[in-house]
Enzyme design. Structure first.
Site, PDB file in Angstrom:
ATOM      1  N   ARG A 143      -6.789  49.748  60.339  1.00  0.00           N
ATOM      2  CA  ARG A 143      -5.758  50.597  59.718  1.00  0.00           C
ATOM      3  C   ARG A 143      -5.985  50.682  58.211  1.00  0.00           C
ATOM      4  O   ARG A 143      -5.778  51.727  57.598  1.00  0.00           O
ATOM      5  CB  ARG A 143      -4.367  50.053  60.035  1.00  0.00           C
ATOM      6  N   LYS A 168       6.552  50.868  53.458  1.00  0.00           N
ATOM      7  CA  LYS A 168       7.032  52.251  53.609  1.00  0.00           C
ATOM      8  C   LYS A 168       8.271  52.316  54.506  1.00  0.00           C
ATOM      9  O   LYS A 168       9.290  52.862  54.111  1.00  0.00           O
ATOM     10  CB  LYS A 168       5.958  53.148  54.240  1.00  0.00           C
ATOM     11  N   ARG A 219       4.091  43.712  67.606  1.00  0.00           N
ATOM     12  CA  ARG A 219       3.555  45.078  67.669  1.00  0.00           C
ATOM     13  C   ARG A 219       2.075  45.054  68.014  1.00  0.00           C
ATOM     14  O   ARG A 219       1.325  44.281  67.408  1.00  0.00           O
ATOM     15  CB  ARG A 219       3.785  45.776  66.314  1.00  0.00           C
ATOM     16  N   ARG A 258       4.725  39.916  60.802  1.00  0.00           N
ATOM     17  CA  ARG A 258       5.510  40.793  61.676  1.00  0.00           C
ATOM     18  C   ARG A 258       5.035  40.663  63.130  1.00  0.00           C
ATOM     19  O   ARG A 258       5.832  40.745  64.053  1.00  0.00           O
ATOM     20  CB  ARG A 258       5.399  42.246  61.206  1.00  0.00           C
ATOM     21  N   ARG A 310      -0.905  61.995  56.317  1.00  0.00           N
ATOM     22  CA  ARG A 310      -1.800  60.842  56.287  1.00  0.00           C
ATOM     23  C   ARG A 310      -3.256  61.234  56.122  1.00  0.00           C
ATOM     24  O   ARG A 310      -4.133  60.365  56.114  1.00  0.00           O
ATOM     25  CB  ARG A 310      -1.649  60.064  57.593  1.00  0.00           C
TER      26      ARG A 310
HETATM   27  P1  B4P Z   1       5.910  48.598  56.346  1.00  0.00           P
HETATM   28  O1  B4P Z   1       4.892  48.882  55.329  1.00  0.00           O
HETATM   29  O2  B4P Z   1       7.246  49.186  56.159  1.00  0.00           O
HETATM   30  O3  B4P Z   1       5.181  48.982  57.681  1.00  0.00           O
HETATM   31  P2  B4P Z   1       5.136  50.333  58.409  1.00  0.00           P
HETATM   32  O4  B4P Z   1       6.108  51.321  57.914  1.00  0.00           O
HETATM   33  O5  B4P Z   1       5.252  49.936  59.832  1.00  0.00           O
HETATM   34  O6  B4P Z   1       3.739  50.967  58.042  1.00  0.00           O
HETATM   35  P3  B4P Z   1       2.494  51.287  58.924  1.00  0.00           P
HETATM   36  O7  B4P Z   1       1.645  52.181  58.103  1.00  0.00           O
HETATM   37  O8  B4P Z   1       1.879  50.030  59.364  1.00  0.00           O
HETATM   38  O9  B4P Z   1       3.020  51.954  60.260  1.00  0.00           O
HETATM   39  P4  B4P Z   1       3.437  53.414  60.719  1.00  0.00           P
HETATM   40  O10 B4P Z   1       4.603  53.241  61.609  1.00  0.00           O
HETATM   41  O11 B4P Z   1       3.592  54.361  59.590  1.00  0.00           O
HETATM   42  O12 B4P Z   1       6.240  47.053  56.508  1.00  0.00           O
HETATM   43  C1  B4P Z   1       5.388  46.121  57.077  1.00  0.00           C
HETATM   44  C2  B4P Z   1       5.966  44.724  57.094  1.00  0.00           C
HETATM   45  O13 B4P Z   1       6.082  44.240  55.769  1.00  0.00           O
HETATM   46  C3  B4P Z   1       7.352  44.576  57.705  1.00  0.00           C
HETATM   47  O14 B4P Z   1       7.355  43.469  58.554  1.00  0.00           O
HETATM   48  C4  B4P Z   1       8.274  44.345  56.543  1.00  0.00           C
HETATM   49  O15 B4P Z   1       9.366  43.522  56.858  1.00  0.00           O
HETATM   50  C5  B4P Z   1       7.370  43.673  55.548  1.00  0.00           C
HETATM   51  N1  B4P Z   1       7.748  43.974  54.159  1.00  0.00           N
HETATM   52  C6  B4P Z   1       8.056  45.184  53.657  1.00  0.00           C
HETATM   53  N2  B4P Z   1       8.334  45.098  52.339  1.00  0.00           N
HETATM   54  C7  B4P Z   1       8.160  43.787  52.002  1.00  0.00           C
HETATM   55  C8  B4P Z   1       8.274  43.038  50.780  1.00  0.00           C
HETATM   56  N3  B4P Z   1       8.633  43.635  49.611  1.00  0.00           N
HETATM   57  N4  B4P Z   1       8.024  41.715  50.804  1.00  0.00           N
HETATM   58  C9  B4P Z   1       7.677  41.108  51.963  1.00  0.00           C
HETATM   59  N5  B4P Z   1       7.549  41.742  53.140  1.00  0.00           N
HETATM   60  C10 B4P Z   1       7.790  43.061  53.170  1.00  0.00           C
HETATM   61  O16 B4P Z   1       2.170  53.889  61.567  1.00  0.00           O
HETATM   62  C11 B4P Z   1       1.744  53.227  62.737  1.00  0.00           C
HETATM   63  C12 B4P Z   1       0.687  54.048  63.472  1.00  0.00           C
HETATM   64  O17 B4P Z   1       1.258  55.311  63.911  1.00  0.00           O
HETATM   65  C13 B4P Z   1      -0.540  54.483  62.655  1.00  0.00           C
HETATM   66  O18 B4P Z   1      -1.539  53.462  62.600  1.00  0.00           O
HETATM   67  C14 B4P Z   1      -0.998  55.744  63.452  1.00  0.00           C
HETATM   68  O19 B4P Z   1      -1.719  55.388  64.604  1.00  0.00           O
HETATM   69  C15 B4P Z   1       0.315  56.380  63.874  1.00  0.00           C
HETATM   70  N6  B4P Z   1       0.766  57.392  62.890  1.00  0.00           N
HETATM   71  C16 B4P Z   1       1.902  57.333  62.135  1.00  0.00           C
HETATM   72  N7  B4P Z   1       1.981  58.427  61.335  1.00  0.00           N
HETATM   73  C17 B4P Z   1       0.881  59.189  61.597  1.00  0.00           C
HETATM   74  C18 B4P Z   1       0.391  60.423  61.089  1.00  0.00           C
HETATM   75  N8  B4P Z   1       1.041  61.085  60.122  1.00  0.00           N
HETATM   76  N9  B4P Z   1      -0.778  60.911  61.577  1.00  0.00           N
HETATM   77  C19 B4P Z   1      -1.437  60.272  62.540  1.00  0.00           C
HETATM   78  N10 B4P Z   1      -1.038  59.087  63.059  1.00  0.00           N
HETATM   79  C20 B4P Z   1       0.116  58.536  62.600  1.00  0.00           C
END
Ligand code: B4P
Length: 188
Positions: free
Chosen positions: A144, A13, A133, A127, A88
């Protein structure tokens, strides 16, 4: 264009949101990034969010919804935005509806990036080695994924019933996934 990006942790994402924002000239709003910036800055919001994030839990809706409402009131999102990681759970989706209604606008599409639990776990563990992280440990990743299945998967179904959902396979090279998304959006 007003978009929402959903998908399990590690589906890509955040990665795709940055690329799509550039491609379509719209701001990406990542609730996770906003929380992490606040944690880093030691703000009251950050202090509140940190314990939930480190446990792999959702930050309480009251905090998250108010934060998104403020962000959507800013001038740069008037012509479009991409929400990454929000809504979410169904309550957040209902709140987003209300916010958009008050702004006199609506979503154009919701993209769900799909990927197997095994693949996303490997990505997040990689990562962890690179970025350290706090929520990328094996135990927290599992939590998660559980929270995603329980709270967030119903959000995708909610938008599917409205005919807004498009699913895109998140496995493969980053650039290939971006092209799949662009093709899916063009087809809508
Ligand atoms: P991503 O999938 O981009 O990870 P993310 O955006 O950090 O998603 P996540 O759901 O974990 O975290 P968020 O910040 O939203 O990529 C992950 C990894 O994969 C990276 O290292 C990337 O390089 C790699 N990658 C991507 N595409 C690839 C591909 N095609 N091939 C190989 N590798 C690839 O949320 C974090 C926390 O914040 C949540 O757990 C929650 O506590 C809080 N939060 C955020 N939004 C919230 C909400 N709306 N409500 C309540 N809590 C919330």
């Amino acid at each position: 264009m007003r978009l929402v990006l959903v998908g399990p942790p590690g589906a890509g994402k955040g990665t795709q949101a940055a690329l799509l924002a550039q491609r379509y000239g719209i701001p990406a709003i990542s609730t996770g990034d906003i929380f992490r910036a606040n944690v880093k800055g030691g703000t009251p919001l950050g202090l509140k969010a940190q314990e939930y994030m480190n446990a792999g839990a959702l930050v309480p809706d009251s905090v998250t919804n108010a934060m998104v409402k403020d962000r959507l009131a800013q001038a740069d999102v008037a012509d479009g935005f991409l929400l990454d990681g929000y809504p979410r759970n169904p309550e957040q989706a209902a709140q987003l509806d209300t916010m958009l209604e008050q702004l006199g606008t609506a979503l154009d599409a919701v993209l769900e990036i799909t990927a197997d639990a095994d693949v996303v776990t490997q990505r997040l563990l990689r990562r962890a080695e690179l970025e350290g992280r706090a929520d990328d440990t094996a135990e927290v990743i599992q939590e998660r994924l559980r929270v995603y299945a329980e709270a967030t998967a119903p959000v995708a179904q909610f938008y599917a019933r409205r005919g807004l959902l498009t699913q895109v396979d998140g496995i493969g090279e980053v650039a290939d996934v971006t092209e799949r998304i662009a093709t899916a959006l063009d087809a809508r």
